[in-house]
Design a protein around this motif. Structure first.
Motif, short mmCIF file in Angstrom:
data_model
loop_
_atom_site.label_atom_id
_atom_site.label_comp_id
_atom_site.label_asym_id
_atom_site.label_seq_id
_atom_site.Cartn_x
_atom_site.Cartn_y
_atom_site.Cartn_z
N GLY A 148 129.71 -1.36 -6.58
CA GLY A 148 130.24 -2.41 -7.43
C GLY A 148 129.68 -3.76 -7.08
O GLY A 148 128.72 -3.89 -6.30
N ASN A 149 130.27 -4.81 -7.66
CA ASN A 149 129.88 -6.19 -7.42
C ASN A 149 131.14 -7.05 -7.49
O ASN A 149 131.99 -6.81 -8.35
CB ASN A 149 128.85 -6.64 -8.45
N GLU B 50 131.98 -6.90 -12.86
CA GLU B 50 132.42 -5.53 -12.62
C GLU B 50 131.34 -4.53 -13.00
O GLU B 50 130.78 -4.56 -14.09
CB GLU B 50 133.68 -5.24 -13.41
N THR B 51 131.05 -3.66 -12.07
CA THR B 51 130.10 -2.57 -12.32
C THR B 51 130.42 -1.45 -11.34
O THR B 51 131.26 -1.60 -10.45
CB THR B 51 128.65 -3.07 -12.15
N ASP C 196 134.83 4.04 -10.53
CA ASP C 196 136.26 3.70 -10.44
C ASP C 196 136.68 3.42 -9.00
O ASP C 196 137.61 2.64 -8.77
CB ASP C 196 137.11 4.83 -11.01
N PRO D 186 124.52 -7.66 -9.71
CA PRO D 186 125.21 -6.46 -10.21
C PRO D 186 124.27 -5.32 -10.57
O PRO D 186 124.59 -4.15 -10.34
CB PRO D 186 125.94 -6.98 -11.46
#
Length: 951
Positions: free
Chosen positions: A728-729, A733-734, A737, A747
């Protein structure tokens, strides 16, 4: 002939050449060759499900259409990324010049003196601005560099600190958010405890080994860290400083207040934002840590004649030598971008950089006073380029976006504004008008910048920088253009001849793939811009992820890792997270074949795993019995197997499915190193062979140019069970889950470079990709057959075929006094870069021609090796004064009045007829690596030395 087919332009051998090549290989068709090369049980039964191939013209129009979906706002987000002005002379002559962007890592120094000099300039610039003694030739991004600083300081702890397991690392709360995320990623597997807090309240009595500070802080405030560093050193705590490179022109250097490491990015030295990269990070430290510094260092040495020469210094500390005991797993740097940033320094010089820095700071001071006049409170007391305004962030954002302006909003009542080199007075007035609208007041017009006096005397830089001659000479475009060309002529790149490096896949980097990189609609997007402003990028990146997922036979892809080695680390960290989600925290054993790349064991150690090496058979394959024995021995703690396929020995091992099943049966996951993916695309894939995760070197298989040693991009593709853990970053959001923390700062990593691979796949399509793989195998086997009877191929498949590369055994030539290095250097006289030398087997060369080389070029290369074979036969260990031992031969040697060699000048420089048509001259004779390591010099000579030389 379909002239609008990109495949026609990418694949080297023509249809006319095909029958002749098949005849040499002794097969009737490519299909027969593939059948004899790849095990049938792993061949794909269906073609890749990809869109039809576009022509170059269609692709150009397609990218133009997509670029229009990107909204290029004026970006004042900051956070380590700033709009920069790329001088046109650097854009045209370096970024857009295949003489620079197609070069390989300078392991063969004699034909890389140009880019080595450019990198020495870069190192000198970094040392000058940071005030440190030693700098490397770039790292991947600022956050990665900060993480490398944390781990380097961990490794150089005192004996008592190691004995007492001192493992705390202080992180200032002013650190950039993406850096904090990456520090967490790296700290977890090494059991480093991060303590995040206010540096002004730091308790030096605690058990810390190191600390990192941001200079200026993420808020824009400039702190005086001198007292902090002094107190830290009294407590045996070493200090790293993450510093903005342009601010160091105006602020006192971290070296002047005794920092131990200084890191940062050189992006704002003329490099496009590119939605996050590629950008060259810098890493500077004390000379005392020269054996511990990560990445590559360029150093000065001498050649056979005692003349000055450059080469990569202290290589014995790197991952390809030390493997699991390496200083880091760094393999790809950001050389092309470092060269550009260094040239930015050369072009502007100290006075030009001072002008730019003064203008940026004056703009910030002027803007601050003008907005304060509108009765807003400005929160920073001392700042370089960033001010913070107290206001209703929601209202400001609404008005700002109507004016195509992006600010950063750290909370609901604060607006952070970071100015840059490209900010004009008109831009400042736009910003003022935004706040005037929010305040419902008349806007005040700025007509000129105020003189900057906001930086206190205790923080102002007083020391000189960039005093070397190179930074004070080339300030006109004419002079810089000629200087760049002078350096370019010293380097052998793909625009001269093939570079047949095994495992490095130096294929065509097509101009149509590269052109979008020069388009500001792609170049001027901040990585933390709102997603709705980057819809063109989002479409490309999502499509590229889907393409790579289909090609690998997996479930999902993350583009975040910005090098192959970082892809390895990311893959292993995803496996680690998967095991932990199943309460298998104890699974920490990583099996690695003895033939693996040096980055493999280095990455495993970084991921907190224990490396267990498995044996190879005499045929060069994985010893399945030994693997099974070790998998069973460690089944309770087995985490992963790292395997390269086809093998590093250039063979499609038929037992690969059995191998992956053994690992799965014993609770482990299979990590496939994608270094040799060029031999899989369209024919087989990691999913079919039973892998769970692989990284892909987009700078190899998928046509991103090597750039003299970088940029690289190393995305990971994963099976369904690993999808939730993709990285993620903290800002955008990336990832999955249950994403692991960041692997790189941005990202989507080096998003701008990803456009190249998107073009490669989109213009080739499923059929073209498959044919590219087939022709890579064809070209390799053609070379193998042409050399048959003159050189021995060390390993072959069960039917006697090579994969896309092969290893040639040069060890028997020692009887004639000839080492593999002599062959590498002699190839320079024939106009070729050497294949990969002494990897994975000492005393060998590994050849990979790729699909892009024509039959004519393959024949020239084979003719060169066959001619060299005759020269080897004529050599004698009793008489080292021969054409092989004296190679390479420079123009200076050939034109001297004295010729004292027992062979002719023609034999030295023109052993075959074709060479005269396109002669490449090495600029130095064979370099002396040992001399340079004993007498380490890693910066340009001071200007005083030039002045003394003139006298």
């Amino acid at each position: 002939m379909k002239t609008d087919s990109f495949k026609l332009r990418h694949i080297g051998p023509s249809t006319r050449d095909l029958s002749s090549m098949l005849n040499t290989i002794k097969v009737d068709s490519i299909e027969q060759l593939i059948y004899e090369t790849i095990p049938d049980d792993i061949l794909l039964k269906q073609p890749l499900n990809l869109d039809s191939a576009m022509s170059e013209q269609e692709y150009s129009a397609h990218m133009q259409s997509l670029s229009s979906k990107n909204k290029v706002f004026k970006s004042y987000i900051g956070l380590g990324y700033h709009e920069a002005c790329l001088p046109a002379v650097i854009q045209r002559n370096i970024l857009e010049n295949p003489g620079w962007y197609t070069a390989y890592t300078p392991y063969q120094a004699e034909i890389a003196q140009g880019r080595l000099e450019a990198l020495l300039n870069y190192q000198t610039m970094i040392c000058d601005l940071t005030g440190m003694e030693l700098a490397n030739a770039s790292l991947l991004d600022e956050s990665t560099a900060a993480a490398e600083a944390m781990t380097m300081l961990f490794s150089v702890r005192s004996r008592d600190q190691k004995k007492n397991n001192v493992n705390k690392f202080f992180v200032s709360e002013e650190i950039l958010p993406q850096t904090l995320s990456l520090l967490k990623t790296r700290a977890i597997p090494l059991d480093i405890e991060l303590i995040i807090g206010d540096h002004q309240e730091f308790d030096f009595s605690e058990q810390f080994y190191g600390a990192i500070l941001q200079y200026p802080g993420k808020s824009g405030e400039v702190y005086d860290y001198a007292d902090f560093v002094e107190k830290a050193h009294l407590s045996n705590i070493k200090v790293a400083v993450a510093a903005d490179i342009l601010s160091l022109v105006s602020l006192k250097s971290p070296g002047s207040f005794d920092a131990d490491v200084v890191v940062g990015t050189t992006q704002r030295f003329g490099i496009p934002l590119g939605y996050g990269g590629p950008h060259a990070a810098y890493f500077a430290t004390r000379e005392a840590y020269k054996r511990n510094i990560p990445g590559r260092i360029i150093g000065v040495t001498q050649d056979t004649n005692g003349n000055r020469a450059l080469r990569m210094a202290l290589q014995t500390r790197e991952q390809h030598i030390k493997r699991d005991k390496a200083t880091s797993n760094i393999c790809t740097a950001q050389v092309l971008l470092a060269v550009m940033a260094g040239m930015y320094g050369v072009y502007h010089g100290p006075e030009g950089l001072q002008y730019i820095a003064n203008k940026v700071n004056a703009s910030a001071v002027t803007l601050s006073k003008t907005i304060e006049a509108l009765e807003f409170k400005q929160l920073n007391s001392v700042f370089f380029d960033t001010i913070r305004i107290q206001a209703d962030a929601k209202k400001v954002k609404e008005v700002a976006e109507k004016h195509d302006v992006n600010f950063f909003y750290p909370d609901s009542n604060t607006i952070s504004i970071s100015l840059n080199e490209a900010t004009t007075i008109e831009d400042l007035n736009t910003i003022v008008s935004i706040f005037a609208t929010v305040a419902q007041k008349d806007s005040t017009q700025i007509k000129e910048l105020e003189e900057s006096n906001i930086i206190s005397s205790s923080l102002k830089r007083t020391t000189a920088f960039l005093s070397n001659d190179v930074f004070n000479t080339y300030h006109s475009e004419t002079e810089l253009m000629r200087y760049i060309k002078k350096l370019e002529r010293k380097d052998l790149s793909l625009n001269h001849s093939m570079i047949p490096l095994g495992s490095c896949t130096m294929k065509l980097n097509a101009a149509s793939e590269m052109l979008p990189l020069s388009d500001p609609q792609w170049g001027n997007i901040h990585p933390f811009a709102p997603i709705n402003q980057a819809q063109g990028y989002q479409e490309v990146l999502k499509k590229l992820e889907d393409q790579l997922t289909e090609i690998t036979g997996f479930a999902a892809t993350s583009l975040q890792p910005n090098s192959g080695a970082q892809g390895e680390f990311a893959g292993l960290m995803v496996i680690r997270a998967y095991h932990e989600s199943r309460n298998d925290h104890h699974r920490n054993i990583c099996l690695i074949p003895s033939s693996a790349h040096g980055t493999n064991p280095a990455s495993a150690v970084m991921a907190g795993m224990k490396v267990v090496v498995t044996k190879a058979t005499e045929e060069g394959n994985i010893d399945v019995d030994d693997l099974r024995e070790k998998a069973l021995k460690y089944k309770d703690n087995l985490s992963a197997l790292m395997v390269t396929y086809p093998s590093t020995h250039g063979v499609y091992e038929s037992a690969i499915k059995e191998i992956t099943k053994i690992i799965h049966d014993n609770g482990g996951q299979v990590y496939m190193d994608g270094a040799n993916m060029n031999a899989q695309v369209g024919l087989t894939n990691p999913g079919v062979i039973g892998a769970d995760v692989c990284h892909l070197n987009l700078h190899k298989t998928f046509a991103i140019p090597h750039g003299g040693g970088g940029p690289g991009v190393g995305p990971i593709c994963v099976a369904p069970q690993l999808v939730p853990f993709l990285p993620g970053n903290p800002v955008i959001e990336t990832g999955g889950d249950n994403a692991i923390t960041a692997i790189s700062a941005a990202p989507w990593g080096s998003a701008l470079a990803c456009l190249i691979s998107y073009g490669y796949i989109t213009m080739l399509g499923a059929k073209g990709l498959k044919e590219s793989t087939e022709y890579a195998i064809l070209n390799a086997n053609y070379i193998k057959e042409r050399l048959d009877g003159h050189y021995s191929v060390l390993y072959v498949g069960e039917r006697g075929r090579a994969a896309h590369e092969m290893i040639i055994d040069c060890r028997p030539f020692k009887a004639n006094g000839i080492e593999v290095t002599d062959i590498a250097k002699r190839l320079m006289d024939y106009g070729f870069h050497a294949p990969t030398v002494s990897f994975p087997v000492a005393g060998t060369i590994m050849i990979e021609p790729t699909e892009s080389e024509s039959k004519a070029e393959l024949d020239r290369f084979c003719d060169a090796l066959l001619s060299i074979r005759q020269e080897i036969a004529s050599a004698s260990s009793e008489n080292p004064n021969n054409v092989m031992k004296n190679a390479p031969h420079t123009l200076a040697m050939l034109t001297t009045d004295n010729w004292e060699f027992p062979y002719t000048r023609e034999q030295a420089a023109y052993p075959l007829e074709y060479i005269a048509e396109n002669k490449f001259w090495p600029s130095v004779r064979r370099v002396d690596d040992a001399y340079g390591d004993r007498n380490l010099i890693c910066t340009c000579a001071p200007i005083e030395e030039y002045m003394e030389a003139e006298v």
